[in-house]
Motif scaffolding. Structure first.
Motif, PDB file in Angstrom:
ATOM      1  N   TRP A  50      12.190  31.364  -0.855  1.00  0.00           N
ATOM      2  CA  TRP A  50      13.276  31.703   0.062  1.00  0.00           C
ATOM      3  C   TRP A  50      14.226  30.523   0.189  1.00  0.00           C
ATOM      4  O   TRP A  50      13.801  29.371   0.370  1.00  0.00           O
ATOM      5  CB  TRP A  50      12.698  32.074   1.421  1.00  0.00           C
ATOM      6  N   GLY A  59       6.800  35.289  -6.462  1.00  0.00           N
ATOM      7  CA  GLY A  59       8.215  35.567  -6.331  1.00  0.00           C
ATOM      8  C   GLY A  59       9.024  34.322  -6.038  1.00  0.00           C
ATOM      9  O   GLY A  59       8.486  33.207  -5.946  1.00  0.00           O
ATOM     10  N   ALA A  60      10.327  34.535  -5.863  1.00  0.00           N
ATOM     11  CA  ALA A  60      11.248  33.424  -5.664  1.00  0.00           C
ATOM     12  C   ALA A  60      11.062  32.794  -4.287  1.00  0.00           C
ATOM     13  O   ALA A  60      10.759  33.463  -3.306  1.00  0.00           O
ATOM     14  CB  ALA A  60      12.686  33.915  -5.816  1.00  0.00           C
ATOM     15  N   ASP A  77       3.300  33.339   3.183  1.00  0.00           N
ATOM     16  CA  ASP A  77       3.865  32.925   1.899  1.00  0.00           C
ATOM     17  C   ASP A  77       2.736  32.752   0.890  1.00  0.00           C
ATOM     18  O   ASP A  77       1.933  31.817   0.988  1.00  0.00           O
ATOM     19  CB  ASP A  77       4.633  31.611   2.075  1.00  0.00           C
ATOM     20  N   ASP A 110      11.460  37.743  -0.368  1.00  0.00           N
ATOM     21  CA  ASP A 110      10.783  38.611  -1.327  1.00  0.00           C
ATOM     22  C   ASP A 110       9.530  39.191  -0.674  1.00  0.00           C
ATOM     23  O   ASP A 110       8.644  38.457  -0.232  1.00  0.00           O
ATOM     24  CB  ASP A 110      10.413  37.802  -2.572  1.00  0.00           C
ATOM     25  N   ASP A 111       9.429  40.545  -0.634  1.00  0.00           N
ATOM     26  CA  ASP A 111       8.332  41.199   0.083  1.00  0.00           C
ATOM     27  C   ASP A 111       6.977  40.975  -0.573  1.00  0.00           C
ATOM     28  O   ASP A 111       5.939  41.048   0.100  1.00  0.00           O
ATOM     29  CB  ASP A 111       8.594  42.708   0.187  1.00  0.00           C
ATOM     30  N   GLU A 112       6.962  40.755  -1.879  1.00  0.00           N
ATOM     31  CA  GLU A 112       5.687  40.520  -2.564  1.00  0.00           C
ATOM     32  C   GLU A 112       5.168  39.127  -2.266  1.00  0.00           C
ATOM     33  O   GLU A 112       3.976  38.913  -2.076  1.00  0.00           O
ATOM     34  CB  GLU A 112       5.852  40.714  -4.078  1.00  0.00           C
ATOM     35  N   ARG A 113       6.073  38.149  -2.253  1.00  0.00           N
ATOM     36  CA  ARG A 113       5.649  36.771  -1.983  1.00  0.00           C
ATOM     37  C   ARG A 113       5.396  36.550  -0.494  1.00  0.00           C
ATOM     38  O   ARG A 113       4.358  36.026  -0.112  1.00  0.00           O
ATOM     39  CB  ARG A 113       6.707  35.782  -2.474  1.00  0.00           C
ATOM     40  N   TYR A 114       6.357  36.960   0.337  1.00  0.00           N
ATOM     41  CA  TYR A 114       6.234  36.757   1.788  1.00  0.00           C
ATOM     42  C   TYR A 114       5.687  38.050   2.383  1.00  0.00           C
ATOM     43  O   TYR A 114       6.430  38.926   2.825  1.00  0.00           O
ATOM     44  CB  TYR A 114       7.587  36.372   2.377  1.00  0.00           C
ATOM     45  N   LYS A 152      17.343  37.943   2.284  1.00  0.00           N
ATOM     46  CA  LYS A 152      16.051  38.603   2.468  1.00  0.00           C
ATOM     47  C   LYS A 152      14.945  37.869   1.720  1.00  0.00           C
ATOM     48  O   LYS A 152      15.135  37.421   0.593  1.00  0.00           O
ATOM     49  CB  LYS A 152      16.149  40.057   1.980  1.00  0.00           C
ATOM     50  N   THR A 156       4.200  49.724  -6.427  1.00  0.00           N
ATOM     51  CA  THR A 156       4.052  48.358  -5.930  1.00  0.00           C
ATOM     52  C   THR A 156       2.566  48.011  -5.863  1.00  0.00           C
ATOM     53  O   THR A 156       1.702  48.871  -6.019  1.00  0.00           O
ATOM     54  CB  THR A 156       4.661  48.203  -4.526  1.00  0.00           C
TER      55      THR A 156
END
Length: 321
Positions: free
Chosen positions: A151, A148-149, A142, A158-162, A156, A47
């Motif tokens: 929300w 990422g997508a 954010d 997206d951990d990369e975006r949020y 859930k 990651t």
């Protein structure tokens, strides 16, 4: 803490104060703490946000302030102090923590539909061993559609975006080795933490922790010694991230007195060295290169952590094998 090999969080040295086994000279503290998490070892490289070594920023209350004070302070810090846009922030709370949810809604500017309830996997904190624990409340940032997508209001994020940037742990309970809550702390306390590298990535406007000013020089050195170029191939990017992360961990562990061995902390260091060598070979480099990378780390960290500068020769000798 004798139950831990390494400092996994900034609160470890304060366990005795949370548990009431010692009386602190102060009821409040702030820290910048060197931390190392072995649980993330195999994630590093896969990651763009996981690190083995990281610097944890924290503030602590030993029976002094609690939820009502620290929630608005955290909001003030990230919006006024760091200048992050309020409409890009989300707050999470433990499923049953109605008090925290109400305080976020009533005492900060976070949007009500940005206050999310999560289960114990995300919003209940412990060290993974017997000791203090409690529900926690995270601040997420954010980073936008490029990460990422969006929300959709359910499921859930997206951990990369949020990206989680701050965690407020409300130390209220004690648990046993099996994770069962066995009592309450004598004084409700607070343990908060933020990864310096994640905060830096946002403030410096870069995509990943590996492009911040404390990691980018090591990443560039890894590119130079391997001939690989970051950002063009997912496989080589993973190896370059490993070669940017692991030398920092090696240097700081050795500076703290750890040497490679077959057990305990020494085995963790040995795994780091082996994993870094393996990824160098995946990039086609068969020669010793770790001394080049730890040398960059010494230059970066030596002025801040004098023990790293003092042990530069030892660090070089050990990683050279």
């Amino acid at each position: 803490d004798p139950t831990l090999l390494l400092t996994i969080a900034g609160m470890v040295q304060f366990n005795q104060y949370f548990l009431g086994q010692n009386v602190s000279v102060t009821t409040r503290a702030t820290t910048v703490q060197q931390c190392f998490r072995t649980v993330d070892l195999d994630e590093v490289g896969r990651t763009t946000r996981h690190l083995t070594f990281f610097e944890m920023l924290g503030n602590f209350s030993f029976g002094d302030y609690f939820k009502a004070e620290v929630i608005p302070w955290a909001w003030e810090l990230v919006t006024t102090g760091l200048g992050l846009e309020p409409d890009r922030l989300f707050a999470t709370v433990f499923l049953t923590d109605d008090d925290a949810a109400r305080m976020w809604a009533d005492s900060t500017g976070v949007a009500k539909d940005h206050i999310l309830r999560r289960d114990g996997k995300d919003n209940f904190w412990s060290m993974g061993v017997a000791g203090p624990c409690g529900p926690c409340s995270e601040l997420l940032y954010d980073r936008g559609e490029a990460f990422g997508a969006t929300w959709d209001g359910a499921g859930k994020l997206d951990d990369e975006r949020y990206l989680e940037i701050w965690n407020l742990v409300f130390m209220q309970h004690t648990q046993d080795d099996e994770g069962n809550i066995v009592g309450d702390l004598p004084r409700p306390s607070v343990d908060t933490g933020a990864g310096l590298e994640r905060i830096a990535a946002i403030l410096q406007g870069v995509r990943t922790a590996f492009e911040t000013d404390t990691l980018a020089p090591v990443l560039k050195a890894a590119e130079a010694v391997t001939g690989a170029s970051y950002g063009h191939d997912a496989t080589s990017d993973m190896s370059l991230r490993v070669l940017a992360d692991h030398p920092r961990s090696m240097a700081t562990l050795i500076a703290d007195g750890v040497i490679p061995s077959n057990e305990g902390r020494g085995y963790v260091l040995r795994r780091l060295i082996r994993r870094a060598v393996r990824h160098a070979r995946l990039l086609g480099v068969d020669r010793a290169l770790l001394t080049d990378l730890t040398g960059v780390v010494v230059d970066l960290f030596g002025p801040v952590y004098p023990e790293v500068a003092r042990n530069a020769e030892l660090i070089t000798r050990i990683v050279a094998g």
